[in-house]
Design a protein around this motif. Structure first.
Motif, mmCIF file in Angstrom:
data_model
loop_
_atom_site.group_PDB
_atom_site.id
_atom_site.type_symbol
_atom_site.label_atom_id
_atom_site.label_comp_id
_atom_site.label_asym_id
_atom_site.label_seq_id
_atom_site.Cartn_x
_atom_site.Cartn_y
_atom_site.Cartn_z
ATOM 1 N N ARG A 98 4.615 2.670 -5.975
ATOM 2 C CA ARG A 98 4.007 1.374 -6.290
ATOM 3 C C ARG A 98 4.790 0.686 -7.391
ATOM 4 N NH1 ARG A 98 -2.427 0.541 -7.400
ATOM 5 N NH2 ARG A 98 -2.383 1.183 -5.201
ATOM 6 N N ARG A 138 7.549 -9.419 -8.097
ATOM 7 C CA ARG A 138 7.177 -10.824 -7.923
ATOM 8 C C ARG A 138 8.032 -11.731 -8.810
ATOM 9 N NH1 ARG A 138 1.480 -12.942 -9.638
ATOM 10 N NH2 ARG A 138 0.729 -11.015 -8.711
ATOM 11 N N ASP A 170 4.186 1.262 -1.082
ATOM 12 C CA ASP A 170 2.810 0.988 -1.502
ATOM 13 C C ASP A 170 2.844 -0.449 -2.039
ATOM 14 O OD1 ASP A 170 0.054 2.323 -2.044
ATOM 15 O OD2 ASP A 170 0.491 1.401 -3.962
ATOM 16 N N ILE A 171 1.939 -0.798 -2.936
ATOM 17 C CA ILE A 171 1.935 -2.165 -3.471
ATOM 18 C C ILE A 171 3.312 -2.481 -4.069
ATOM 19 C CG2 ILE A 171 1.016 -3.662 -5.297
ATOM 20 C CD1 ILE A 171 -1.688 -2.361 -4.908
ATOM 21 N N GLY A 172 3.877 -3.599 -3.672
ATOM 22 C CA GLY A 172 5.148 -4.049 -4.241
ATOM 23 C C GLY A 172 6.362 -3.320 -3.688
ATOM 24 N N ARG A 209 5.186 2.029 12.026
ATOM 25 C CA ARG A 209 4.873 2.363 10.641
ATOM 26 C C ARG A 209 4.392 1.131 9.854
ATOM 27 N NH1 ARG A 209 2.677 2.687 6.821
ATOM 28 N NH2 ARG A 209 2.910 3.954 4.965
ATOM 29 N N THR A 213 -1.144 1.306 8.649
ATOM 30 C CA THR A 213 -2.302 1.419 7.745
ATOM 31 C C THR A 213 -3.396 0.445 8.175
ATOM 32 O OG1 THR A 213 -0.759 1.989 5.997
ATOM 33 C CG2 THR A 213 -3.009 1.489 5.328
ATOM 34 N N SER A 242 -3.192 -9.827 1.009
ATOM 35 C CA SER A 242 -2.423 -10.539 2.042
ATOM 36 C C SER A 242 -1.077 -9.840 2.205
ATOM 37 C CB SER A 242 -2.226 -12.002 1.660
ATOM 38 O OG SER A 242 -1.735 -12.103 0.331
ATOM 39 N N GLY A 243 -1.035 -8.579 1.798
ATOM 40 C CA GLY A 243 0.190 -7.790 1.906
ATOM 41 C C GLY A 243 0.214 -7.007 3.209
ATOM 42 N N ASN A 244 0.959 -5.913 3.196
ATOM 43 C CA ASN A 244 1.170 -5.146 4.415
ATOM 44 C C ASN A 244 -0.145 -4.728 5.077
ATOM 45 O OD1 ASN A 244 1.358 -2.017 5.353
ATOM 46 N ND2 ASN A 244 3.066 -3.209 6.136
ATOM 47 N N VAL A 245 -1.031 -4.124 4.312
ATOM 48 C CA VAL A 245 -2.252 -3.572 4.918
ATOM 49 C C VAL A 245 -3.154 -4.700 5.427
ATOM 50 C CG1 VAL A 245 -4.254 -2.085 4.537
ATOM 51 C CG2 VAL A 245 -2.101 -1.570 3.378
ATOM 52 N N SER A 266 -3.738 -11.766 -5.953
ATOM 53 C CA SER A 266 -4.353 -11.553 -7.262
ATOM 54 C C SER A 266 -4.719 -12.867 -7.962
ATOM 55 C CB SER A 266 -3.453 -10.696 -8.147
ATOM 56 O OG SER A 266 -2.139 -11.165 -8.113
ATOM 57 N N ARG A 294 2.680 -17.593 -2.371
ATOM 58 C CA ARG A 294 1.316 -17.226 -2.734
ATOM 59 C C ARG A 294 0.354 -17.648 -1.624
ATOM 60 N NH1 ARG A 294 1.679 -13.482 -5.418
ATOM 61 N NH2 ARG A 294 -0.339 -13.758 -6.437
ATOM 62 N N ALA A 325 -6.586 -4.800 -0.912
ATOM 63 C CA ALA A 325 -5.676 -5.232 -1.978
ATOM 64 C C ALA A 325 -5.405 -4.105 -2.974
ATOM 65 C CB ALA A 325 -6.221 -6.468 -2.680
ATOM 66 N N THR A 326 -6.415 -3.748 -3.788
ATOM 67 C CA THR A 326 -6.126 -2.817 -4.885
ATOM 68 C C THR A 326 -7.389 -2.077 -5.324
ATOM 69 O OG1 THR A 326 -4.931 -2.691 -6.986
ATOM 70 C CG2 THR A 326 -6.503 -4.484 -6.768
ATOM 71 N N ASN A 351 -6.737 1.709 -1.648
ATOM 72 C CA ASN A 351 -7.166 2.960 -2.274
ATOM 73 C C ASN A 351 -8.182 2.674 -3.370
ATOM 74 O OD1 ASN A 351 -5.627 5.034 -0.946
ATOM 75 N ND2 ASN A 351 -3.801 4.082 -1.838
HETATM 76 P P1 NDP Z 1 1.347 -5.105 -0.767
HETATM 77 O O1 NDP Z 1 2.138 -5.136 -1.995
HETATM 78 O O2 NDP Z 1 1.989 -5.366 0.538
HETATM 79 O O3 NDP Z 1 0.106 -6.102 -0.904
HETATM 80 C C1 NDP Z 1 -0.812 -5.958 -1.930
HETATM 81 C C2 NDP Z 1 -1.796 -7.105 -1.852
HETATM 82 O O4 NDP Z 1 -2.847 -6.861 -2.779
HETATM 83 C C3 NDP Z 1 -1.171 -8.432 -2.251
HETATM 84 O O5 NDP Z 1 -1.820 -9.465 -1.585
HETATM 85 C C4 NDP Z 1 -1.451 -8.458 -3.756
HETATM 86 O O6 NDP Z 1 -1.469 -9.748 -4.327
HETATM 87 C C5 NDP Z 1 -2.832 -7.859 -3.798
HETATM 88 N N1 NDP Z 1 -3.056 -7.262 -5.114
HETATM 89 C C6 NDP Z 1 -2.284 -6.355 -5.735
HETATM 90 N N2 NDP Z 1 -2.763 -6.074 -6.951
HETATM 91 C C7 NDP Z 1 -3.858 -6.840 -7.082
HETATM 92 C C8 NDP Z 1 -4.809 -7.000 -8.105
HETATM 93 N N3 NDP Z 1 -4.701 -6.333 -9.267
HETATM 94 N N4 NDP Z 1 -5.839 -7.862 -7.889
HETATM 95 C C9 NDP Z 1 -5.946 -8.550 -6.734
HETATM 96 N N5 NDP Z 1 -5.067 -8.438 -5.723
HETATM 97 C C10 NDP Z 1 -4.044 -7.594 -5.905
HETATM 98 O O7 NDP Z 1 0.613 -3.669 -0.750
HETATM 99 P P2 NDP Z 1 -0.068 -2.920 0.456
HETATM 100 O O8 NDP Z 1 -0.681 -3.888 1.396
HETATM 101 O O9 NDP Z 1 0.871 -1.917 0.964
HETATM 102 O O10 NDP Z 1 -1.215 -2.106 -0.305
HETATM 103 C C11 NDP Z 1 -2.550 -2.602 -0.456
HETATM 104 C C12 NDP Z 1 -3.486 -1.448 -0.749
HETATM 105 O O11 NDP Z 1 -3.455 -0.501 0.339
HETATM 106 C C13 NDP Z 1 -3.160 -0.637 -2.002
HETATM 107 O O12 NDP Z 1 -4.374 -0.176 -2.569
HETATM 108 C C14 NDP Z 1 -2.388 0.554 -1.449
HETATM 109 O O13 NDP Z 1 -2.446 1.655 -2.305
HETATM 110 C C15 NDP Z 1 -3.155 0.803 -0.164
HETATM 111 N N6 NDP Z 1 -2.437 1.547 0.846
HETATM 112 C C16 NDP Z 1 -1.245 1.109 1.356
HETATM 113 C C17 NDP Z 1 -0.625 1.818 2.348
HETATM 114 C C18 NDP Z 1 0.604 1.313 3.016
HETATM 115 O O14 NDP Z 1 1.013 1.922 4.019
HETATM 116 N N7 NDP Z 1 1.229 0.245 2.565
HETATM 117 C C19 NDP Z 1 -1.155 3.110 2.818
HETATM 118 C C20 NDP Z 1 -2.449 3.435 2.288
HETATM 119 C C21 NDP Z 1 -3.034 2.693 1.320
HETATM 120 P P3 NDP Z 1 -0.282 -10.211 -5.321
HETATM 121 O O15 NDP Z 1 0.816 -10.621 -4.421
HETATM 122 O O16 NDP Z 1 -0.897 -11.313 -6.090
HETATM 123 O O17 NDP Z 1 0.070 -9.026 -6.190
#
Ligand code: NDP
Length: 451
Positions: A98, A138, A170-172, A209, A213, A242-245, A266, A294, A325-326, A351
């Motif tokens: 992450r 970012r 994971d995130i980022g 892959r 998730t 709005s990320g991968n998951v 966020s 964004r 998200a988180t 998670n």
């Molecule tokens: P990404 O980085 O692709 O996307 C994360 C998303 O969550 C973004 O939209 C981000 O917004 C938002 N976010 C991150 N931090 C915060 C915060 N503090 N408050 C509000 N929004 C936030 O990550 P993933 O989609 O991969 O992961 C999302 C979740 O899924 C996490 O909890 C990760 O641990 C879990 N996960 C992911 C897996 C994977 O295969 N990728 C597998 C299993 C679990 P912003 O752009 O503003 O940061």
């Protein structure tokens, strides 16, 4: 029974908190597992005597390191790097990396702890780990992200390997970051192995892959809904992130007949009362993965949608909520709003996104609620399938991988039913996932002696 559980959890947590002060996310994750497994431990006192739980909460290894890098203007930055190798009882360490400004040791340890049980649930031979940095990609250029990833991997590479520890995203950390880290790993170690998962399709990555998730979470939700004779068809779904998951959860929910009305980041969330379409989702893919913009820009493109700055989507009326998200992004107040608005299924893609108070409300209301360690396990499961393909130097078709993902999610659901069904028939997915995940790891630890 109740009395034993309360006493055991209280004294265990007091010791854990004293030994690991200030690590509040780690404490939260451990407490949730403890409350589920304490009744099981009472039946198997040798697990208590052997201090299995005490061993499980102490990482086998914590690596912390300096990550120096230079930005495009020539300024030097120093970030913290982490890898928490939590438990290798059932296989090589496995867990994501992450990159986010909020990353600290507590968050790394909670994620690595959760990962141990999640990986056990997948039925695949993978131990638990997590890593990362307080670096945020970012606003950084591709060149800056590359330099950071190379510096991070220069240190991490000495602690990982295909049979030792296999990180992922994971995130980022998405395809771009995995690519930069893999390139540096290969350069330093002079080996082309499956040491990282989430790789590009032409250099060892597994089909499905990226989708796994989010799709897996929807497959799990399908099984949950089926226990009540329900499905996604015609349901309104609120998704955070709005990320991968989030992207792939939205795509699969839509394709299963649901109307997805929210996405977030966020800074705030967008509400599209007409629901996402394939075309709108393609715009989100481009916005988030290519332009790296964004989510508020969505309303410029689709003006019938609204953007709510600084808010989370849980005030929106929905049948199914998917926090993607988180951690701790859905609290008790928001849980009440969801319940008052008729939400009857909460499936975690992220998670630990739901606070303990909010989980208690969902369970009291006896709605369908699944913890991320069960419902988001499709990501790591497909990473496990990527490792298998790398080992045998083959690539499976998307259909083959999707079928395996489907089967794994269905097996995880069965394990939750087995260990989580209460006397009144309510399925406590938290209890089910924790006990099922725990038993396999605990038994492996017992078999392998005091290590
Ligand atoms: P990404 O980085 O692709 O996307 C994360 C998303 O969550 C973004 O939209 C981000 O917004 C938002 N976010 C991150 N931090 C915060 C915060 N503090 N408050 C509000 N929004 C936030 O990550 P993933 O989609 O991969 O992961 C999302 C979740 O899924 C996490 O909890 C990760 O641990 C879990 N996960 C992911 C897996 C994977 O295969 N990728 C597998 C299993 C679990 P912003 O752009 O503003 O940061």
């Amino acid at each position: 029974m109740e009395e034993f559980v309360q006493k055991y959890v209280k004294s265990f947590m007091a010791e854990l908190e004293a030994k690991n002060p200030g690590e509040k996310e780690f404490h939260q994750a451990v407490k949730e597992v403890l409350e589920s497994v304490a009744p099981y431990l009472e039946q198997y006192p040798n697990l208590i005597e052997q201090k299995i739980m005490e061993r499980m909460v102490e990482p086998e290894r914590v690596i912390m390191f300096r990550v120096p890098w230079m930005d495009d203007k020539g300024e030097i930055h120093i970030n913290k790097g982490y890898r928490v190798q939590m438990n290798s009882a059932i296989g090589p360490y496995k867990g994501g990396i992450r990159f986010h400004s909020s990353v600290n040791l507590s968050i790394m340890k909670f994620l690595a702890f959760e990962q141990t049980f999640k990986n056990s649930l997948t039925t695949l031979p993978m131990g638990g780990a997590k890593g990362g940095s307080d670096f945020s990609p970012r606003g950084k250029s591709d060149a800056e992200v590359m330099r950071f990833c190379q510096s991070f991997m220069t240190e991490l590479q000495r602690h990982i390997g295909p049979d030792t520890d296999v990180p992922a995203g994971d995130i980022g950390v998405g395809g771009r970051e995995v690519g930069f880290m893999f390139g540096q790993y290969k350069r330093l170690r002079d080996e082309f192995t499956g040491t990282l998962t989430g790789k590009g399709q032409t250099w060892g990555g597994s089909l499905m892959r990226p989708e796994a998730t989010g799709y897996g979470a929807c497959y799990f939700a399908q099984s949950m809904l089926a226990t009540r004779g329900e499905s996604f068809e015609g349901k309104t779904v609120a998704i955070s992130g709005s990320g991968n998951v989030a992207q792939y959860a939205a795509q699969k929910a839509m394709r299963l007949g649901a109307k997805v009305v929210t996405l977030s980041d966020s800074n705030g969330f967008v509400y599209d009362p007409d629901g996402l379409t394939e075309e709108k989702l393609n715009y989100v893919f481009k916005l988030k993965n290519v332009i790296r913009g964004r989510i508020k820009e969505y309303v410029k493109q689709y003006p019938t949608a609204q953007y709510f700055e600084g808010k989370r989507p849980w005030s929106i009326k929905c049948d199914i909520a998917m926090p993607c998200a988180t951690q701790n992004e859905l609290n008790a107040e928001e849980a009440k709003m969801l319940l008052d608005n008729g939400c009857f299924c909460v499936t975690e893609g992220a998670n630990m996104p739901t606070t303990p108070e909010a989980i208690a409300l969902f369970q009291k209301a006896k709605i369908l609620y699944s913890p991320g360690k069960a419902s988001n396990a499709g990501g790591v499961a497909t990473s496990g399938l990527e490792m298998s393909q790398n080992s045998i130097r083959q690539k499976w078709t998307a259909e083959e991988v999707d079928n395996m993902l489907h089967r794994i999610m269905s097996d995880i659901h069965d394990a939750c039913l087995k260990y989580g069904t209460e006397p009144d028939g309510y399925i406590n997915y938290v209890k089910g996932a924790n006990i099922a995940g725990f038993i396999k790891v605990a038994n492996a630890m017992m078999d392998q002696g005091l290590v």
